[in-house]
Design an enzyme around this catalytic site. Structure first.
Site, mmCIF file in Angstrom:
data_model
loop_
_atom_site.group_PDB
_atom_site.id
_atom_site.type_symbol
_atom_site.label_atom_id
_atom_site.label_comp_id
_atom_site.label_asym_id
_atom_site.label_seq_id
_atom_site.Cartn_x
_atom_site.Cartn_y
_atom_site.Cartn_z
ATOM 1 N N ARG A 108 0.857 -1.238 0.154
ATOM 2 C CA ARG A 108 -0.002 -0.047 0.021
ATOM 3 C C ARG A 108 0.949 1.216 0.028
ATOM 4 O O ARG A 108 1.693 1.565 0.851
ATOM 5 C CB ARG A 108 -0.923 0.036 1.182
ATOM 6 C CG ARG A 108 -1.660 1.214 1.200
ATOM 7 C CD ARG A 108 -2.710 1.257 2.620
ATOM 8 N NE ARG A 108 -3.417 2.709 2.612
ATOM 9 C CZ ARG A 108 -3.352 3.255 3.849
ATOM 10 N NH1 ARG A 108 -2.736 3.018 4.906
ATOM 11 N NH2 ARG A 108 -4.026 4.530 3.615
ATOM 12 N N HIS A 127 -2.878 10.990 0.847
ATOM 13 C CA HIS A 127 -2.350 10.725 2.086
ATOM 14 C C HIS A 127 -1.572 11.861 2.541
ATOM 15 O O HIS A 127 -0.586 12.069 3.023
ATOM 16 C CB HIS A 127 -1.234 9.573 1.778
ATOM 17 C CG HIS A 127 -1.128 9.015 3.322
ATOM 18 N ND1 HIS A 127 -1.504 7.632 3.562
ATOM 19 C CD2 HIS A 127 -0.852 9.471 4.531
ATOM 20 C CE1 HIS A 127 -1.039 7.130 4.894
ATOM 21 N NE2 HIS A 127 -0.760 8.365 5.521
ATOM 22 N N GLU A 163 -7.380 8.618 6.095
ATOM 23 C CA GLU A 163 -7.785 9.232 7.637
ATOM 24 C C GLU A 163 -8.191 10.580 7.423
ATOM 25 O O GLU A 163 -7.552 11.291 7.901
ATOM 26 C CB GLU A 163 -6.535 8.893 8.397
ATOM 27 C CG GLU A 163 -6.034 7.489 8.602
ATOM 28 C CD GLU A 163 -5.058 7.534 9.831
ATOM 29 O OE1 GLU A 163 -4.558 8.452 10.367
ATOM 30 O OE2 GLU A 163 -4.786 6.318 10.191
ATOM 31 N N ASN A 222 -7.315 1.665 10.048
ATOM 32 C CA ASN A 222 -6.159 1.931 10.480
ATOM 33 C C ASN A 222 -6.420 2.153 12.091
ATOM 34 O O ASN A 222 -7.174 2.765 12.668
ATOM 35 C CB ASN A 222 -5.684 3.281 9.914
ATOM 36 C CG ASN A 222 -5.095 3.506 8.670
ATOM 37 O OD1 ASN A 222 -5.437 2.273 7.908
ATOM 38 N ND2 ASN A 222 -4.845 4.682 8.163
ATOM 39 N N TYR A 274 -4.108 1.700 15.898
ATOM 40 C CA TYR A 274 -2.792 1.463 16.734
ATOM 41 C C TYR A 274 -3.074 1.108 18.138
ATOM 42 O O TYR A 274 -2.137 0.710 18.916
ATOM 43 C CB TYR A 274 -2.061 2.705 16.432
ATOM 44 C CG TYR A 274 -1.589 2.778 15.082
ATOM 45 C CD1 TYR A 274 -2.355 3.569 14.190
ATOM 46 C CD2 TYR A 274 -0.368 2.431 14.810
ATOM 47 C CE1 TYR A 274 -1.901 3.618 12.839
ATOM 48 C CE2 TYR A 274 0.123 2.523 13.281
ATOM 49 C CZ TYR A 274 -0.693 3.158 12.315
ATOM 50 O OH TYR A 274 -0.234 3.263 11.147
ATOM 51 N N GLU A 290 -3.532 -0.209 8.035
ATOM 52 C CA GLU A 290 -2.421 0.389 9.020
ATOM 53 C C GLU A 290 -2.307 -0.277 10.398
ATOM 54 O O GLU A 290 -3.543 -0.049 11.061
ATOM 55 C CB GLU A 290 -2.277 1.806 8.913
ATOM 56 C CG GLU A 290 -1.872 2.540 7.883
ATOM 57 C CD GLU A 290 -1.841 4.110 8.038
ATOM 58 O OE1 GLU A 290 -1.699 4.684 9.217
ATOM 59 O OE2 GLU A 290 -1.908 4.722 7.138
#
Ligand SMILES: N=[N+]=NCCCCNC(=O)[C@@H]1[C@H]2[C@H](O)[C@@H](O)[C@H](O)[C@@H](CO)[C@@H]12
Length: 472
Positions: A99, A143, A188, A315, A317, A377
């Site tokens: 990606r 992005h 995002e 995404n 985290y 991600e």
């Protein structure tokens, strides 16, 4: 284990995975895509080369005080000049997909109008090289590197930028739609809107909550306007989606104000964008909670924005643990507690909490009805050190990915239609306001020499992907 012979890899280097890892990969279906992700401004460098126009991140990172130690993306990992070697690296790791994002200002230096042929040619060569190596390109169109000339006329607060994005998407998919089967419109938009226009820690550095919601709407509109234009240019089997960031929010105690603040933070952080995409409407109470007025919309906007996508890029985290304030705190000021007793944290100060990842995936499937999900991600920054030879030990990154993949495997077993996993990131790179101080790569970059050194996590990931291929 001892070396198996001079110059030979040790068994451990060939199979650095455990029995548990072998069981882990068996949970993922045949055809599950294993990849790594990057983004143009974070890895390419060459910001003035071959006709590229300036972006808001060129200007923002060059502005004193905005980025750690004044770091910029001027050189980054010099990927623009190292595509062949970096693709060999991806092949060496056994990636089945990669990606990356296309820099809008390379293709349209002024954001609209004249096309920079050298820019399109660069991405065409990149795609052809990936295909030649059997690696599926996942292309992100935006992005965060907005052409500066569009910012000069309002950027995402100007509705015209949404139309300019649709034109840009049309140009790129006309050129690459015959070869690229996986498209991501935006990465995002929450970060673009809130970090860029709300709190201003990202480009263009504006601090205006109302502007953040106007920008957020135009980002969503850009996605909606681009969808039909892209579908007209890509193959019928190709798929289009977008990548949204999610940070699940948890109450730190049972008090009513804590539950209220946790719900409002969830509205702001997690529902703001997925709700228009999945349900064609903004979440109830969002604008009131943020004390903003609804962004200007035209008839038809929400229908365009809510048009079906073929997959959702997720995404994730970490999670946030919230403690209620005595007065209703605005959700962009909610009190995040930490460190949580017994919890572990990455270099970003983000709690490692795979359980919230599992619960997020279940929620996206059950509450938002997503029929296909890719983790576009997931990864971690740790203090990686290189001792000058070919080794970078990063056991905590291996453990992080193991735990998050375990949580994803459980979601698959619980019926979530997860189609692939991209770790963030392939390479250490420009980590936005943190500059090069934070390393997310499974491959270490020595910025003095631009040498790439596969970290232990890269060797581990390679063995994991190989084990999945063998088990499928
Ligand atoms: N509490 N807490 N908060 C965690 C909120 C995370 C929001 N930032 C992201 O998701 C960015 C995403 C970006 O695409 C990539 O370009 C960045 O390099 C990575 C790493 O930073 C992540």
């Amino acid at each position: 284990r001892r070396k198996t012979g001079v110059g030979m890899s040790s068994i451990e280097e060939i199979y650095p995975i455990s029995r548990a890892d072998l069981d882990l990969v068996r949970a993922f279906p045949k055809g599950f895509l294993w990849g790594a992700a990057t983004a143009s401004y974070q890895i390419e460098g060459a910001i003035k080369e071959d006709g590229r126009g300036p972006s808001i991140w060129d200007e923002f990172s060059a502005t004193p005080g905005k980025v750690f130690q004044g770091h910029t993306g001027e050189v980054a990992t010099d990927h623009y000049h190292r595509v062949p070697e970096d693709i060999v690296l991806m092949k060496e790791l056994g990636l089945s997909a990669y990606r990356f994002s296309i820099a809008w200002p390379r293709v349209l230096p002024q954001g609209r109008g004249a096309i920079n042929a050298a820019g399109l040619d660069f991405y065409e060569r990149l795609v052809d090289e990936l295909l030649a190596h059997g690696i599926a390109p996942f292309v992100t169109l935006y992005h965060w590197d907005l052409p500066l000339s569009l910012h000069k006329v309002g950027g995402w607060t100007n509705r015209d930028t949404a139309y300019a994005f649709a034109d840009y998407a049309d140009i790129v998919t006309k050129r690459l739609g015959d070869r690229v089967a996986n498209w991501i419109t935006l990465n995002e938009p929450w970060c673009s809107a809130y970090l860029g226009y709300g709190c201003g820690i990202h480009a263009p550095g504006i601090q205006d909550r109302q502007a953040a919601f106007v920008a957020g709407h135009h980002l969503l509109l850009a996605h909606g306007l681009a969808l039909p234009r892209m579908r007209a240019n890509i193959k019928s089997v190709a798929q289009v989606g977008l990548s949204l960031n999610f940070t699940p929010t948890y109450a730190s105690d049972e008090r009513e104000e804590t539950k209220r603040d946790t719900e409002l933070t969830d509205l702001f952080v997690n529902q703001w964008f997925i709700s228009p995409i999945a349900h064609g409407r903004y979440p109830e109470g969002l604008f009131e909670a943020l004390e903003v007025t609804p962004p200007p919309m035209q008839d038809g906007d929400l229908e365009l924005i809510g048009a079906p996508i073929d997959f959702l890029g997720v995404n994730n985290y970490t999670r946030d643990v919230i403690r209620g304030g005595t007065i209703p705190a605005r959700p962009d000021e909610s009190v995040k507690v930490g460190p949580v007793p017994g919890a572990c944290y990455t270099e970003m100060g983000w709690e490692i909490h795979p359980q919230s990842f599992n619960e997020l995936l279940l929620r996206l499937y059950h509450e938002y009805g997503m029929q296909a999900l890719y983790i576009t991600e997931n990864g971690a920054a740790f203090k990686d050190t290189w001792n000058g030879d070919g080794v970078v030990h990063d056991p905590r990154r291996i453990a992080y990915i193991q735990e998050y993949l375990q949580a994803a495997a459980e979601a698959v077993e619980q019926g979530v239609p997860l189609r692939g996993y991209f770790t963030w990131s392939l390479l250490d790179n420009f980590e936005w306001a943190e500059g090069y101080s934070k390393r997310f790569g499974i491959v270490y970059v020595d910025y003095q020499t631009q040498r790439r050194i596969i970290k232990d996590s890269g060797h581990w990931y390679k063995a994991l992907l190989s084990a999945h291929r063998d088990a499928s």
